[in-house]
Scaffold this motif. Structure first.
Motif, PDB file in Angstrom:
ATOM      1  N   TYR A 198      35.702 -36.729 -11.581  1.00  0.00           N
ATOM      2  CA  TYR A 198      37.044 -36.920 -11.048  1.00  0.00           C
ATOM      3  C   TYR A 198      37.807 -35.637 -11.309  1.00  0.00           C
ATOM      4  O   TYR A 198      37.243 -34.677 -11.852  1.00  0.00           O
ATOM      5  CB  TYR A 198      37.739 -38.149 -11.657  1.00  0.00           C
ATOM      6  CG  TYR A 198      37.871 -38.126 -13.156  1.00  0.00           C
ATOM      7  CD1 TYR A 198      39.011 -37.608 -13.778  1.00  0.00           C
ATOM      8  CD2 TYR A 198      36.867 -38.641 -13.977  1.00  0.00           C
ATOM      9  CE1 TYR A 198      39.136 -37.601 -15.153  1.00  0.00           C
ATOM     10  CE2 TYR A 198      36.982 -38.635 -15.355  1.00  0.00           C
ATOM     11  CZ  TYR A 198      38.122 -38.119 -15.940  1.00  0.00           C
ATOM     12  OH  TYR A 198      38.238 -38.106 -17.304  1.00  0.00           O
ATOM     13  N   TYR A 199      39.052 -35.588 -10.911  1.00  0.00           N
ATOM     14  CA  TYR A 199      39.850 -34.378 -11.056  1.00  0.00           C
ATOM     15  C   TYR A 199      41.053 -34.637 -11.947  1.00  0.00           C
ATOM     16  O   TYR A 199      41.626 -35.727 -11.920  1.00  0.00           O
ATOM     17  CB  TYR A 199      40.327 -33.871  -9.688  1.00  0.00           C
ATOM     18  CG  TYR A 199      39.191 -33.306  -8.880  1.00  0.00           C
ATOM     19  CD1 TYR A 199      38.896 -31.949  -8.924  1.00  0.00           C
ATOM     20  CD2 TYR A 199      38.392 -34.133  -8.115  1.00  0.00           C
ATOM     21  CE1 TYR A 199      37.833 -31.431  -8.200  1.00  0.00           C
ATOM     22  CE2 TYR A 199      37.323 -33.621  -7.398  1.00  0.00           C
ATOM     23  CZ  TYR A 199      37.048 -32.275  -7.451  1.00  0.00           C
ATOM     24  OH  TYR A 199      35.996 -31.768  -6.746  1.00  0.00           O
ATOM     25  N   ALA A 200      41.400 -33.643 -12.723  1.00  0.00           N
ATOM     26  CA  ALA A 200      42.583 -33.686 -13.569  1.00  0.00           C
ATOM     27  C   ALA A 200      43.550 -32.609 -13.082  1.00  0.00           C
ATOM     28  O   ALA A 200      43.162 -31.449 -12.929  1.00  0.00           O
ATOM     29  CB  ALA A 200      42.217 -33.433 -15.026  1.00  0.00           C
ATOM     30  N   VAL A 201      44.780 -33.009 -12.818  1.00  0.00           N
ATOM     31  CA  VAL A 201      45.842 -32.078 -12.446  1.00  0.00           C
ATOM     32  C   VAL A 201      46.742 -31.963 -13.663  1.00  0.00           C
ATOM     33  O   VAL A 201      47.412 -32.928 -14.046  1.00  0.00           O
ATOM     34  CB  VAL A 201      46.638 -32.576 -11.224  1.00  0.00           C
ATOM     35  CG1 VAL A 201      47.750 -31.583 -10.880  1.00  0.00           C
ATOM     36  CG2 VAL A 201      45.719 -32.794 -10.033  1.00  0.00           C
ATOM     37  N   ALA A 203      47.568 -35.840 -14.377  1.00  0.00           N
ATOM     38  CA  ALA A 203      47.307 -36.894 -13.403  1.00  0.00           C
ATOM     39  C   ALA A 203      45.832 -36.821 -13.022  1.00  0.00           C
ATOM     40  O   ALA A 203      45.292 -35.735 -12.832  1.00  0.00           O
ATOM     41  CB  ALA A 203      48.183 -36.712 -12.170  1.00  0.00           C
ATOM     42  N   TYR A 204      45.192 -37.976 -12.936  1.00  0.00           N
ATOM     43  CA  TYR A 204      43.768 -38.048 -12.637  1.00  0.00           C
ATOM     44  C   TYR A 204      43.582 -38.600 -11.233  1.00  0.00           C
ATOM     45  O   TYR A 204      44.204 -39.595 -10.857  1.00  0.00           O
ATOM     46  CB  TYR A 204      43.063 -38.949 -13.658  1.00  0.00           C
ATOM     47  CG  TYR A 204      43.340 -38.532 -15.079  1.00  0.00           C
ATOM     48  CD1 TYR A 204      42.660 -37.455 -15.656  1.00  0.00           C
ATOM     49  CD2 TYR A 204      44.301 -39.182 -15.836  1.00  0.00           C
ATOM     50  CE1 TYR A 204      42.926 -37.065 -16.961  1.00  0.00           C
ATOM     51  CE2 TYR A 204      44.571 -38.798 -17.138  1.00  0.00           C
ATOM     52  CZ  TYR A 204      43.880 -37.741 -17.695  1.00  0.00           C
ATOM     53  OH  TYR A 204      44.149 -37.346 -18.982  1.00  0.00           O
ATOM     54  N   PHE A 205      42.710 -37.941 -10.486  1.00  0.00           N
ATOM     55  CA  PHE A 205      42.423 -38.343  -9.110  1.00  0.00           C
ATOM     56  C   PHE A 205      40.919 -38.388  -8.903  1.00  0.00           C
ATOM     57  O   PHE A 205      40.172 -37.576  -9.463  1.00  0.00           O
ATOM     58  CB  PHE A 205      43.015 -37.339  -8.107  1.00  0.00           C
ATOM     59  CG  PHE A 205      44.514 -37.384  -8.018  1.00  0.00           C
ATOM     60  CD1 PHE A 205      45.134 -38.153  -7.042  1.00  0.00           C
ATOM     61  CD2 PHE A 205      45.296 -36.667  -8.893  1.00  0.00           C
ATOM     62  CE1 PHE A 205      46.522 -38.192  -6.951  1.00  0.00           C
ATOM     63  CE2 PHE A 205      46.682 -36.690  -8.812  1.00  0.00           C
ATOM     64  CZ  PHE A 205      47.295 -37.461  -7.837  1.00  0.00           C
ATOM     65  N   HIS A 258      47.271 -26.712 -13.166  1.00  0.00           N
ATOM     66  CA  HIS A 258      45.837 -26.427 -13.244  1.00  0.00           C
ATOM     67  C   HIS A 258      45.108 -27.648 -12.689  1.00  0.00           C
ATOM     68  O   HIS A 258      45.433 -28.779 -13.050  1.00  0.00           O
ATOM     69  CB  HIS A 258      45.391 -26.207 -14.693  1.00  0.00           C
ATOM     70  CG  HIS A 258      46.239 -25.230 -15.429  1.00  0.00           C
ATOM     71  ND1 HIS A 258      46.027 -23.876 -15.387  1.00  0.00           N
ATOM     72  CD2 HIS A 258      47.331 -25.421 -16.208  1.00  0.00           C
ATOM     73  CE1 HIS A 258      46.934 -23.272 -16.126  1.00  0.00           C
ATOM     74  NE2 HIS A 258      47.742 -24.183 -16.628  1.00  0.00           N
ATOM     75  N   ILE A 259      44.131 -27.418 -11.831  1.00  0.00           N
ATOM     76  CA  ILE A 259      43.325 -28.500 -11.281  1.00  0.00           C
ATOM     77  C   ILE A 259      41.888 -28.263 -11.723  1.00  0.00           C
ATOM     78  O   ILE A 259      41.325 -27.195 -11.485  1.00  0.00           O
ATOM     79  CB  ILE A 259      43.428 -28.561  -9.747  1.00  0.00           C
ATOM     80  CG1 ILE A 259      44.882 -28.818  -9.338  1.00  0.00           C
ATOM     81  CG2 ILE A 259      42.492 -29.641  -9.191  1.00  0.00           C
ATOM     82  CD1 ILE A 259      45.120 -28.764  -7.849  1.00  0.00           C
ATOM     83  N   ALA A 260      41.315 -29.276 -12.371  1.00  0.00           N
ATOM     84  CA  ALA A 260      39.967 -29.136 -12.911  1.00  0.00           C
ATOM     85  C   ALA A 260      39.123 -30.347 -12.524  1.00  0.00           C
ATOM     86  O   ALA A 260      39.610 -31.478 -12.491  1.00  0.00           O
ATOM     87  CB  ALA A 260      40.021 -29.024 -14.434  1.00  0.00           C
ATOM     88  N   ARG A 261      37.862 -30.099 -12.249  1.00  0.00           N
ATOM     89  CA  ARG A 261      36.917 -31.185 -12.005  1.00  0.00           C
ATOM     90  C   ARG A 261      36.348 -31.616 -13.356  1.00  0.00           C
ATOM     91  O   ARG A 261      35.857 -30.784 -14.126  1.00  0.00           O
ATOM     92  CB  ARG A 261      35.796 -30.715 -11.085  1.00  0.00           C
ATOM     93  CG  ARG A 261      34.777 -31.789 -10.773  1.00  0.00           C
ATOM     94  CD  ARG A 261      33.717 -31.228  -9.823  1.00  0.00           C
ATOM     95  NE  ARG A 261      32.513 -32.002  -9.888  1.00  0.00           N
ATOM     96  CZ  ARG A 261      32.139 -32.883  -8.950  1.00  0.00           C
ATOM     97  NH1 ARG A 261      32.894 -33.066  -7.887  1.00  0.00           N
ATOM     98  NH2 ARG A 261      31.018 -33.545  -9.070  1.00  0.00           N
ATOM     99  N   VAL A 262      36.428 -32.892 -13.646  1.00  0.00           N
ATOM    100  CA  VAL A 262      35.934 -33.437 -14.910  1.00  0.00           C
ATOM    101  C   VAL A 262      34.514 -33.941 -14.689  1.00  0.00           C
ATOM    102  O   VAL A 262      34.281 -34.820 -13.863  1.00  0.00           O
ATOM    103  CB  VAL A 262      36.852 -34.572 -15.420  1.00  0.00           C
ATOM    104  CG1 VAL A 262      36.292 -35.169 -16.707  1.00  0.00           C
ATOM    105  CG2 VAL A 262      38.273 -34.066 -15.606  1.00  0.00           C
ATOM    106  N   GLU A 263      33.596 -33.356 -15.431  1.00  0.00           N
ATOM    107  CA  GLU A 263      32.181 -33.730 -15.326  1.00  0.00           C
ATOM    108  C   GLU A 263      31.767 -34.729 -16.392  1.00  0.00           C
ATOM    109  O   GLU A 263      30.809 -35.462 -16.221  1.00  0.00           O
ATOM    110  CB  GLU A 263      31.303 -32.475 -15.448  1.00  0.00           C
ATOM    111  CG  GLU A 263      31.537 -31.455 -14.355  1.00  0.00           C
ATOM    112  CD  GLU A 263      31.030 -31.929 -12.995  1.00  0.00           C
ATOM    113  OE1 GLU A 263      30.135 -32.807 -12.949  1.00  0.00           O
ATOM    114  OE2 GLU A 263      31.527 -31.432 -11.998  1.00  0.00           O
ATOM    115  N   HIS A 264      32.479 -34.719 -17.511  1.00  0.00           N
ATOM    116  CA  HIS A 264      32.166 -35.622 -18.617  1.00  0.00           C
ATOM    117  C   HIS A 264      33.459 -36.031 -19.292  1.00  0.00           C
ATOM    118  O   HIS A 264      34.369 -35.224 -19.454  1.00  0.00           O
ATOM    119  CB  HIS A 264      31.251 -34.928 -19.637  1.00  0.00           C
ATOM    120  CG  HIS A 264      31.033 -35.755 -20.862  1.00  0.00           C
ATOM    121  ND1 HIS A 264      30.121 -36.780 -20.900  1.00  0.00           N
ATOM    122  CD2 HIS A 264      31.625 -35.735 -22.071  1.00  0.00           C
ATOM    123  CE1 HIS A 264      30.166 -37.359 -22.105  1.00  0.00           C
ATOM    124  NE2 HIS A 264      31.075 -36.724 -22.832  1.00  0.00           N
TER     125      HIS A 264
END
Length: 126
Positions: A27-30, A78-80, A113-119
């Protein structure tokens, strides 16, 4: 697991100091970090509460966490589920208006900052 925010820590009955439920990756974290001005504090709070309610209806929204220091630093995450959800929120008319007003009145500075969360994982004391 739902892709709609109502299942992931956005329940208004949950206190704001309780972290959101950890979604299943990816998922993504903003991450939004900011330092406020002293301008229009009442208007800011009302707008922030309104936006927090509106984002819950954006498809792909999973939840949010936020913290504020006494010195004025604020961090909101915020999580998307996907980038499309982030883009829908970025283009939301009320969010766009709040961003304009924020740059003019509420913020000395901010970063996104927008990051893809892998774990991810969580702990809760029983």
């Amino acid at each position: 697991m739902s892709d709609h925010g109502k299942d992931h820590g956005t329940d208004p009955a949950v206190p704001a100091d309780v972290p959101t439920t950890v979604p299943e990756p990816p998922y993504y974290a903003v991450v939004f970090t900011s330092r406020r001005t002293d301008d229009d504090p009442d208007g800011y709070s009302g707008t922030a509460a309104r936006l927090s309610r509106l984002v819950r209806d954006v498809p792909g929204f999973l939840g949010e966490d936020s913290a504020h220091t006494p010195g004025g630093l604020a961090i909101s995450v915020a999580y998307f589920r996907d980038l499309a959800g982030i883009e829908r929120w970025r283009q939301h008319p009320e969010h766009l208006a709040a961003k304009r007003h924020g740059r003019e009145h509420w913020f000395e500075r901010y970063a996104i900052h927008i990051a893809r969360v892998e774990h991810s994982h969580a702990f809760q004391r029983s």
